[in-house]
Write a protein that holds these residues in place. Structure first.
Motif, short mmCIF file in Angstrom:
data_model
loop_
_atom_site.label_atom_id
_atom_site.label_comp_id
_atom_site.label_asym_id
_atom_site.label_seq_id
_atom_site.Cartn_x
_atom_site.Cartn_y
_atom_site.Cartn_z
N PRO A 87 0.82 -1.23 0.00
CA PRO A 87 0.00 0.00 0.00
C PRO A 87 0.85 1.28 0.00
CG PRO A 87 -0.88 -1.60 1.57
CD PRO A 87 0.42 -2.16 1.07
N GLU A 88 2.05 1.22 0.60
CA GLU A 88 2.91 2.41 0.67
C GLU A 88 3.28 2.93 -0.72
OE1 GLU A 88 3.33 -0.38 2.34
OE2 GLU A 88 3.12 0.25 4.42
N GLU A 89 3.21 2.07 -1.72
CA GLU A 89 3.55 2.53 -3.08
C GLU A 89 2.60 3.62 -3.56
OE1 GLU A 89 5.24 -1.87 -4.28
OE2 GLU A 89 3.81 -0.91 -5.64
N PHE A 90 1.40 3.65 -2.98
CA PHE A 90 0.45 4.73 -3.30
C PHE A 90 1.07 6.08 -2.95
CE2 PHE A 90 -2.77 7.67 -1.68
CZ PHE A 90 -3.66 7.74 -2.74
N VAL A 91 1.71 6.13 -1.78
CA VAL A 91 2.34 7.37 -1.32
C VAL A 91 3.60 7.64 -2.12
CG1 VAL A 91 3.36 8.55 0.66
CG2 VAL A 91 1.42 7.00 0.99
N ASP A 92 4.42 6.59 -2.30
CA ASP A 92 5.69 6.75 -3.03
C ASP A 92 5.44 7.30 -4.44
OD1 ASP A 92 6.78 5.61 -0.80
OD2 ASP A 92 7.05 3.62 -1.69
N ALA A 93 4.31 6.92 -5.04
CA ALA A 93 4.01 7.38 -6.40
C ALA A 93 3.38 8.77 -6.40
CB ALA A 93 3.08 6.38 -7.09
N ILE A 104 -13.38 13.73 -9.71
CA ILE A 104 -14.08 12.48 -9.41
C ILE A 104 -13.07 11.35 -9.55
CG2 ILE A 104 -15.80 10.86 -10.33
CD1 ILE A 104 -17.23 13.48 -11.38
N ARG A 105 -13.11 10.40 -8.64
CA ARG A 105 -12.18 9.28 -8.71
C ARG A 105 -12.90 7.93 -8.77
NH1 ARG A 105 -10.26 13.49 -6.27
NH2 ARG A 105 -12.00 13.21 -4.84
N PHE A 106 -12.49 7.11 -9.71
CA PHE A 106 -12.88 5.70 -9.75
C PHE A 106 -11.63 4.90 -9.41
CE2 PHE A 106 -16.25 7.31 -12.54
CZ PHE A 106 -17.33 6.51 -12.17
N VAL A 107 -11.74 3.97 -8.45
CA VAL A 107 -10.57 3.21 -8.03
C VAL A 107 -10.84 1.71 -8.12
CG1 VAL A 107 -8.93 2.75 -6.17
CG2 VAL A 107 -9.89 5.05 -6.43
N GLU A 108 -10.10 1.02 -8.99
CA GLU A 108 -10.14 -0.44 -9.05
C GLU A 108 -9.11 -0.98 -8.06
OE1 GLU A 108 -10.27 -2.20 -13.01
OE2 GLU A 108 -10.91 -0.28 -13.88
N TRP A 109 -9.45 -2.06 -7.35
CA TRP A 109 -8.58 -2.70 -6.36
C TRP A 109 -8.17 -1.74 -5.23
CZ3 TRP A 109 -8.68 -7.79 -6.85
CH2 TRP A 109 -8.96 -8.32 -8.13
N PRO A 110 -9.14 -1.03 -4.63
CA PRO A 110 -8.80 -0.10 -3.54
C PRO A 110 -8.13 -0.79 -2.35
CG PRO A 110 -11.18 -0.50 -3.61
CD PRO A 110 -10.59 -1.10 -4.86
N ASP A 111 -8.44 -2.07 -2.11
CA ASP A 111 -7.85 -2.77 -0.96
C ASP A 111 -6.33 -2.80 -1.02
OD1 ASP A 111 -10.37 -3.19 -0.12
OD2 ASP A 111 -10.38 -5.36 -0.42
N LYS A 112 -5.78 -2.73 -2.23
CA LYS A 112 -4.32 -2.79 -2.37
C LYS A 112 -3.63 -1.51 -1.90
CE LYS A 112 -4.04 -6.62 -5.30
NZ LYS A 112 -2.99 -7.64 -5.43
N ALA A 113 -4.42 -0.45 -1.69
CA ALA A 113 -3.86 0.79 -1.15
C ALA A 113 -4.48 1.08 0.22
CB ALA A 113 -4.10 1.95 -2.11
N ALA A 114 -4.93 0.01 0.88
CA ALA A 114 -5.62 0.17 2.17
C ALA A 114 -4.77 0.95 3.16
CB ALA A 114 -5.96 -1.20 2.74
N GLY A 115 -5.41 1.85 3.89
CA GLY A 115 -4.72 2.65 4.89
C GLY A 115 -4.26 3.99 4.35
N PHE A 116 -4.26 4.15 3.03
CA PHE A 116 -3.79 5.39 2.43
C PHE A 116 -4.86 6.13 1.66
CE2 PHE A 116 -0.11 2.82 3.27
CZ PHE A 116 0.72 3.72 3.91
N LEU A 117 -5.95 5.45 1.36
CA LEU A 117 -7.04 6.11 0.62
C LEU A 117 -7.99 6.77 1.61
CD1 LEU A 117 -8.00 3.40 -2.03
CD2 LEU A 117 -6.58 5.43 -2.33
N PRO A 118 -8.60 7.88 1.22
CA PRO A 118 -9.68 8.43 2.04
C PRO A 118 -10.89 7.48 1.94
CG PRO A 118 -9.54 9.61 -0.03
CD PRO A 118 -8.39 8.65 -0.01
N ARG A 119 -11.98 7.79 2.58
CA ARG A 119 -13.08 6.84 2.50
C ARG A 119 -13.87 7.02 1.21
NH1 ARG A 119 -17.96 7.86 6.82
NH2 ARG A 119 -18.36 10.01 6.21
N ALA A 120 -14.46 5.93 0.81
CA ALA A 120 -15.27 5.94 -0.42
C ALA A 120 -16.62 6.58 -0.12
CB ALA A 120 -15.47 4.52 -0.91
N ASP A 121 -17.22 7.17 -1.15
CA ASP A 121 -18.62 7.63 -1.06
C ASP A 121 -19.56 6.54 -1.56
OD1 ASP A 121 -18.29 10.50 -0.28
OD2 ASP A 121 -17.05 10.47 -2.09
N LEU A 122 -19.10 5.82 -2.57
CA LEU A 122 -19.94 4.80 -3.20
C LEU A 122 -19.10 3.57 -3.49
CD1 LEU A 122 -22.90 4.59 -4.44
CD2 LEU A 122 -21.83 5.14 -6.63
N LEU A 123 -19.61 2.41 -3.08
CA LEU A 123 -18.93 1.14 -3.40
C LEU A 123 -19.70 0.48 -4.54
CD1 LEU A 123 -18.43 -0.25 0.24
CD2 LEU A 123 -16.82 1.07 -1.15
#
Ligand code: ADP
Ligand code: MG
Length: 153
Positions: A87-93, A104-123
């Protein structure tokens, strides 16, 4: 009602769902797309972009991590974190800088950046169901609920 379930018998139904979603998008929304490879996540985002009159190529961001789209009145960022090893690679990038209220953001595989993403509005969950797919939209915030109401209304 905070969830909506739809059966999508074929690709055309996924495109119709993406078109409906496009009409309900507002700046600042975080939409996570959850589902296996081939479930239709990218197909849904591509359909939303087409509905917003974007005519250029819509590639999967699997290798680039993010693809940026500037539409007439808004920015849409499409992420795919499938290839993140940590998940830290989210920050490194430096991807945190894309999380502004204007886009607006669409995120595929959000779990792979767990701990670094803000919360979702819609799943958005997509599952294989026979030859088709099952779509579930779940609102997590008031903004997500507003979006969901517009999609189902
Ligand atoms: P993901 O981004 O989830 O890995 P893609 O959108 O890249 O998936 O690919 C989904 C595949 O499934 C595409 O080949 C698309 O044509 C197909 N597809 C999309 N929606 C449906 C559906 N409702 N029923 C059957 N096939 C679908
Ligand atoms: Mg994809």
């Amino acid at each position: 009602q905070s969830t909506l379930c739809l059966h999508l018998p074929g690709e055309a139904s996924t495109i119709a769902a993406g078109t409906a979603l496009a009409a309900a998008l507002k700046p600042g929304l975080n939409i996570w797309l959850i589902g296996d490879l081939g479930a239709g996540k990218t197909t849904l985002v591509r359909a939303a972009l087409r509905a917003l009159a974007y005519t250029g190529p819509v590639k999967s961001p699997t290798y680039s991590l993010v693809e940026l789209y500037k539409l007439s009145s808004l920015y849409l960022y499409h992420f795919d974190f499938y290839r993140l090893n940590h998940p830290e690679e989210f920050v490194d990038a430096g991807l945190g800088e894309y999380f502004t209220d204007a886009a607006i953001r669409f995120v595929e595989w959000p779990d792979k950046a767990a701990g670094f993403l803000p919360r979702a509005d819609l799943l958005v969950r997509l599952r294989h169901a026979g030859d088709g797919r099952e779509l579930e939209l779940e609102a997590v915030t008031a903004a997500g609920q507003q979006c969901l109401s517009e999609v189902s209304g």
